[in-house]
Scaffold this active site. Structure first.
Site, short mmCIF file in Angstrom:
data_model
loop_
_atom_site.label_atom_id
_atom_site.label_comp_id
_atom_site.label_asym_id
_atom_site.label_seq_id
_atom_site.Cartn_x
_atom_site.Cartn_y
_atom_site.Cartn_z
N ASP A 145 0.19 5.14 0.66
CA ASP A 145 0.06 6.14 1.73
C ASP A 145 -0.04 5.46 3.11
OD1 ASP A 145 -0.02 8.35 -0.12
OD2 ASP A 145 -2.03 7.67 -0.64
N ASP A 175 0.89 -1.16 0.00
CA ASP A 175 0.00 0.00 0.00
C ASP A 175 0.93 1.22 0.00
OD1 ASP A 175 -2.10 1.84 0.59
OD2 ASP A 175 -1.60 1.67 2.73
MG LIG Z 1 -2.69 3.38 3.40
#
Ligand SMILES: [Mg+2]
Length: 177
Positions: free
Chosen positions: A10, A8
């Site tokens: 962010d 992932d």
């Molecule tokens: Mg995230």
């Protein structure tokens, strides 16, 4: 067969901004510990791939060109530091209400990467800081790591939950090469 580590973006690769999107390179900063995790993952023979929802584009808060600029900057900076880069960056700009099969918690983007790269999902990992990350990984048949202050009951699809990226690094060190 090849194995991958799906990141992932962010909150794992870069510092997540609270209630706003990373819209330009001045807002992009690697998360403490990420570089060590990235190097470790490479050392362990995983293909590193980003899987990221970016609905800021779908909402018109930033353009796809802005997003690509950020990703170019991320790759360039990563290469300067580690001499390696992500093998692939897969993103979904659809807003949540579109119910896209690609947008996490749906597994579409991960499945796309698995097909493109000929990856064995069962030997691979999805790491993220949202429950939607581990749901997507679970649906795509990967192992999953959830980072944050979660309890087991709220994240049943997580193979492992760690408070922070440093604890995850200690765990990844124990994985077979
Ligand atoms: Mg995230």
């Amino acid at each position: 067969m090849k194995k991958a580590f799906f990141f992932d973006r962010d909150g794992i690769v870069n510092i997540r901004l609270i209630n706003q999107y990373v819209k330009n390179i001045s807002e992009f900063h690697f998360l403490d510990g990420f570089i060590d995790l990235f190097n470790l993952v490479i050392e362990k023979g995983f293909i590193p791939i980003v899987i990221t929802n970016q609905q800021g584009v779908g909402k018109g808060l930033m353009s796809e060109k802005d997003l690509l600029e950020i990703h170019n900057f991320m790759q360039k900076s990563l290469f300067e530091i580690t001499k390696n880069q992500f093998a692939d960056i897969i993103y979904c700009t659809d807003t949540k209400d579109k119910n896209s099969p690609r947008r996490k918690p749906e597994p579409g983007m991960i499945i796309e990467a698995i097909d493109t790269w000929g990856i064995d999902a069962t030997e691979s990992w999805m790491i993220g800081d949202s429950i939607s990350d581990v749901i997507a990984g679970y649906k795509a048949n990967t192992n999953t790591i959830l980072i944050g202050n979660y309890i087991e009951e709220e994240a049943k699809d997580a193979s492992f939950i760690f408070k922070n990226i440093f604890d995850a690094i200690e765990f990844v060190k124990t994985l077979e090469n």
